[in-house]
Design an enzyme around this catalytic site. Structure first.
Site, mmCIF file in Angstrom:
data_model
loop_
_atom_site.group_PDB
_atom_site.id
_atom_site.type_symbol
_atom_site.label_atom_id
_atom_site.label_comp_id
_atom_site.label_asym_id
_atom_site.label_seq_id
_atom_site.Cartn_x
_atom_site.Cartn_y
_atom_site.Cartn_z
ATOM 1 N N ASN A 56 -24.735 88.604 24.887
ATOM 2 C CA ASN A 56 -24.003 88.077 23.736
ATOM 3 C C ASN A 56 -24.700 88.521 22.454
ATOM 4 O OD1 ASN A 56 -21.943 86.419 25.113
ATOM 5 N ND2 ASN A 56 -23.727 85.327 25.889
ATOM 6 N N CYS A 113 -38.784 86.913 23.792
ATOM 7 C CA CYS A 113 -37.852 87.755 24.542
ATOM 8 C C CYS A 113 -37.003 88.547 23.560
ATOM 9 C CB CYS A 113 -36.981 86.894 25.451
ATOM 10 S SG CYS A 113 -37.931 85.942 26.664
ATOM 11 N N CYS A 119 -24.665 82.012 25.581
ATOM 12 C CA CYS A 119 -26.028 82.192 26.065
ATOM 13 C C CYS A 119 -26.759 83.249 25.243
ATOM 14 C CB CYS A 119 -25.984 82.615 27.535
ATOM 15 S SG CYS A 119 -27.603 82.838 28.273
ATOM 16 N N CYS A 148 -38.903 79.021 19.595
ATOM 17 C CA CYS A 148 -39.440 79.317 20.924
ATOM 18 C C CYS A 148 -40.771 80.032 20.785
ATOM 19 C CB CYS A 148 -38.464 80.183 21.723
ATOM 20 S SG CYS A 148 -39.002 80.485 23.427
ATOM 21 N N GLU A 200 -29.900 73.336 18.245
ATOM 22 C CA GLU A 200 -28.498 73.398 18.641
ATOM 23 C C GLU A 200 -28.327 72.942 20.087
ATOM 24 O OE1 GLU A 200 -26.747 76.805 15.658
ATOM 25 O OE2 GLU A 200 -27.472 77.472 17.617
ATOM 26 N N GLY A 209 -35.878 77.275 23.207
ATOM 27 C CA GLY A 209 -37.219 76.974 23.682
ATOM 28 C C GLY A 209 -37.433 77.224 25.165
ATOM 29 N N GLU A 210 -38.697 77.232 25.551
ATOM 30 C CA GLU A 210 -39.120 77.356 26.944
ATOM 31 C C GLU A 210 -39.496 75.959 27.442
ATOM 32 O OE1 GLU A 210 -40.232 77.566 30.456
ATOM 33 O OE2 GLU A 210 -39.577 79.521 29.707
ATOM 34 N N HIS A 222 -33.829 89.043 34.400
ATOM 35 C CA HIS A 222 -33.302 90.060 33.475
ATOM 36 C C HIS A 222 -33.739 91.496 33.755
ATOM 37 C CE1 HIS A 222 -31.895 86.601 31.356
ATOM 38 N NE2 HIS A 222 -33.107 86.205 31.052
ATOM 39 N N CYS A 241 -33.007 87.731 22.740
ATOM 40 C CA CYS A 241 -32.609 86.337 22.506
ATOM 41 C C CYS A 241 -32.658 86.003 21.024
ATOM 42 C CB CYS A 241 -33.520 85.398 23.286
ATOM 43 S SG CYS A 241 -33.130 83.653 23.051
#
Length: 406
Positions: free
Chosen positions: A332, A143, A375, A139, A119, A192-193, A248, A146
């Site tokens: 979110n 995390c 996000c 990913c 996306e 992804g990272e 975070h 996410c």
């Protein structure tokens, strides 16, 4: 499908992105090459002058032309040779969605069967338009807050698949570099990272910043990382884009719960690598630290005071007031998550503590959440090579079962 055909991906470049001279049995996707790679392809494979590569690069990235026959200032004989050994293969648009706030999300297929898709999100604002670009299918990190992490991981995107996202969006928007610019910023903050796909990401970013590409200044291209310390150090020597860090949490104990990578690269090491990044890249005067606020998890006043201390230490180390910038992101939600967004009152109270301490702290306005484009909500379609998708489904099923039993 907007006329974008999907053709099986083939590799005709070395690991550094250089074209393989003489390999014309398989077509070279020109989106895979930055300016230097394209120049070498024209010299070594086609026997042409470098300026011909510049002509073609402008056709591809300024006019969004993928058919060599439409490149009218390129000689007929050269067009025929390009047709024989090269192509401009872009991602296929599976669907696009529009948010009520103007945000636009594309699902782009990376393979012929569309089982793998990523996306890409465009966020318009006053005087600017930002494209959020993905670097991996899924990913490799996990995390906990996410949505992408719940999809597991398939593979890295190629350079062509990364810059292809910019091509699709810019073409759709009618972006004209240096004239009618609709796309002013690119953030590597999608699926992804980015630093786990270092070479392809850096090569794609060079096209974004090239005047023959999308002509963005270094400060308008931002790479966001969860904190791969060795790769931040490597990035400092190979690129000078803006750096954002997914922090975070203000302490290791909490961050290890949210960002498991912290167990390998704790906050002290991460902050030191950010200091080195700014020391090497003198044109960059700040690092943005992203902080997603989750109700009752990391949004308490004591967390804010810890964050103030951490940011002050960074400013002091850099001897620059404002070297640390904080981007506060309201969480979110996505299906199956047990985290909740902090209340507006708590978000503003958290921000006030930072501002009162003279730490620059902005609250990111949520955009595109009605189409799951905000996000932390991107997930695409991933053929998972890990067991994470199945584990996440079992977690949801167990939770639902407990709720029913209760």
């Amino acid at each position: 499908m907007n006329g974008f055909a999907v053709i099986p991906s083939v590799t005709t470049t070395t690991t550094s992105g250089e074209p393989i001279a003489g390999d014309v049995a398989r077509k070279q996707n020109l989106l895979e090459l930055n300016r230097e790679g394209l120049e070498r392809f024209f010299e070594n494979v086609l026997g042409e002058k470098r300026y011909r590569a510049h002509q073609v690069m402008k056709w591809i990235h300024h006019r969004y032309v993928s058919d060599f026959e439409q490149m009218t200032d390129v000689g007929k004989a050269l067009r025929a040779r390009l047709q024989a050994c090269a192509e401009v293969r872009v991602p296929c648009v599976v669907f696009d969605k529009h948010s009520a706030d103007g945000t636009h999300k594309w699902l782009l297929a990376m393979d012929t069967d569309s089982k793998n898709a990523i996306e890409t999100v465009y966020i318009p604002d006053k005087g600017r338009g930002t494209l959020c670009v993905s670097s991996q299918i899924g990913c490799g990190l996990n995390c906990t807050f996410c949505s992408t992490a719940t999809q597991g991981f398939n593979r890295n995107l190629t350079t062509a698949e990364i810059i292809g996202q910019v091509w699709v969006a810019a073409r759709h928007l009618g972006n004209v570099p240096h004239q009618q610019r609709r796309l002013t910023n690119v953030v590597m903050m999608g699926m992804g990272e980015p630093l786990m796909n270092f070479d392809n990401v850096v090569r794609a970013m060079s096209v974004m910043r090239d005047d023959l590409g999308y002509g963005l200044s270094n400060k308008r291209v931002t790479l966001s990382t969860s904190g791969l310390v060795p790769m931040i150090d490597r990035l400092s020597t190979e690129s000078d884009v803006s750096l954002a860090v997914s922090l975070h949490a203000p302490n290791d104990k909490l961050r290890e719960q949210l960002v498991p990578l912290n167990k390998k690269y704790p906050i002290a090491e991460l902050m030191a690598s950010c200091e080195r990044y700014l020391s090497v890249n003198r044109k960059r005067d700040s690092v943005t630290f992203e902080y997603t606020l989750m109700k009752g998890v990391n949004d308490k006043q004591e967390h804010a005071h810890e964050l103030v201390k951490l940011m002050r230490q960074f400013d002091c180390a850099m001897q620059v007031k404002g070297a640390a910038k904080v981007n506060l992101i309201p969480f979110n939600p996505f299906p199956g998550t047990y985290y909740e967004r902090s209340t507006e009152v708590d978000i503003r109270a958290f921000q006030k503590i930072l501002l009162d301490a003279q730490i620059l702290a902005m609250v990111r306005r949520t955009r595109g959440d009605d189409i799951d484009a905000a996000c932390g909500q991107l997930k695409g379609q991933v053929v998972d090579r890990t067991r994470r998708q199945a584990e996440f489904r079992r977690t949801i099923e167990d939770r639902v079962g407990r709720d029913v039993a209760a």
